[in-house]
Design a protein around this motif. Sequence first.
Motif: not given
Lengths: 490, 96
Positions: A5, A30, A33-35, A37-38, A44, A47, A123, A162, A167
């Motif tokens: 990522a 990625v 990572r998004a899961s 940090t989001e 976003y 997603i 985003t 992102a 992400s």
Amino acid sequence: MTDPADFTLVEAAAALRAGQQTSVALTEAVLTRASLTEAAVHAYLTIDRSGALAAAEAADRRISSGRAVGPLDGLPIALKDNMMTRGLETTASSKILAGYIPPYDGTVVARLREAGAVFVGKTNLDEFAMGSSTENSAFGPTRNPWNLDTVPGGSSGGSAAAVAAGSALAGLGSDTGGSIRQPAALCGLVGMKPTYGLVSRYGLIAFASSLDQIGPLTHTVEDAAILYEAIAGHDPLDATSFPGPAPSGTVRLGAGVSGLRVGIVNELSGQGIDDEVMAAFRTTVERLAAAGAEIVELSLPSTATALSAYYLIAPAECSANLARFDGVRYGLRIDGGTVDEMMSRTRADGFGPEVIRRILLGTYALSAGYYDAFYGQAQRVRTLIIQEFAAAYEQVDVLVSPTAPAPAFELGAKTQDPLSMYMQDICTIPSNLSGHPAMSVPVGLSTTGLPIGFQVMAPALGETVMFQVAAAIEELSDDIGRPVLEVVAS
Amino acid sequence: MPIEIDIAHVARLARIELSDQQLADYRAQLGVILDHAARVQELPTDGVAPTSHPLDMVNAFRDDVVSPSLDRDEVLSQAPDAINGFFRVPPSLDNE
């Protein structure tokens, strides 16, 4: 070992070619990572997990059978939510477009699809790209991964956050007054606005048509050059598209700055700029000089009036462009007894306060009795700015300035005072008015650990030398690393 | 000279229905922004032509060939109200 990522585009493409990674694995990295940090960052709005994984599987089939379609094949990328994606919700962060499913792809989206890119999602942005903090979103603000109390900049703050958070490996933004470069500066990324007309605006939800340009947000200058080359080029669907070939972004990377003339714009490099930003700017200029560049100080007096001209031209164009949101063809409708009533109620309910402010400002500036004193005069000032830039580029190869007047500020710090928010863009707006290319490169961190950006500007179609200088600055600067991510359970 | 803004007229032109309080707030904010924007009037611009496109481009022509347009049903599926292949809106005139 580096988490995939955190790969650059170049690193990820090399790993794919070498068979060390698959597109599915990169995409999973990625998404994971998004899961994490989001919940805290909110980069976003949408997603598209299933769409992204399907595209990644297709890319892996091409790559494993030796049919990869280019340097972006299989790489996960984020798109600002003002770019039309067929079948995938596109809102421009406005309540008036909530739930809208475009019936076509914008040209840049279509080009990246053909290039094999994997779209992670859409985003967040300031509503219709109007803002410098990504706080003006109908769906809540985005936070800066470097410090969650601060803004990521805007309006392309979602794409910047992102990429900074890992992400997505890279993102696309749009820049009308600095909306790629300022968030790049605040999030420690490279952000680039091409020459007006080099990248098609077809399928970009219009804010100010004579200023809007799409461009890349990436970790490195080389990544930005590769992504720029993938999206640039003539498009018959955009009447303002430049008909000639787009200049290369990559051909002079690594060529250094020896013998190049670099101009400091006095009006953009002093008054109103934070001390630490100025110190980082001066250090970078000294390093360029030590590397063989000739440094010249220049005065462009009209740029002092650029912000004023911009806040007439951009609202005027926005008031015309946003007339299309009227409750008839798409998006929100609030009922009324007559069509006029329906439209007036729909627009009052669907637009946020900054968008209404700018529509009213533009409507006023274009209305009978005020047109020549405001809009007409602003367009003449624009001509003066273009003439001054042209004269400057007879003396120098590139111009430089800080990108943003200060590092990232705290959420809420500027939302009550529109003019103080508009001041974020004093260094970036002149290049939108002139139509010239400009980009931001990270050159250091503040004492509070926030990124600082450095702007390189070039004449029209001067992308090649601009990327050359930006790559040299990247090479000469200390690596700022990546933000330490705070993981917040969702 | 303070800038004169008939904010109710501007909001009507823009087709945005606002309350009296909102109109007053926006008028005050526009006043501040326009005071700043009015600095464009300080630069001498006699004989300067206005710019609308920053590159020196005039007209864009394409080949006159027929190509498919967007799918009508897909487009209409996004409309708040559509009937028989048309967008439907309330009457544009009062019934009186």
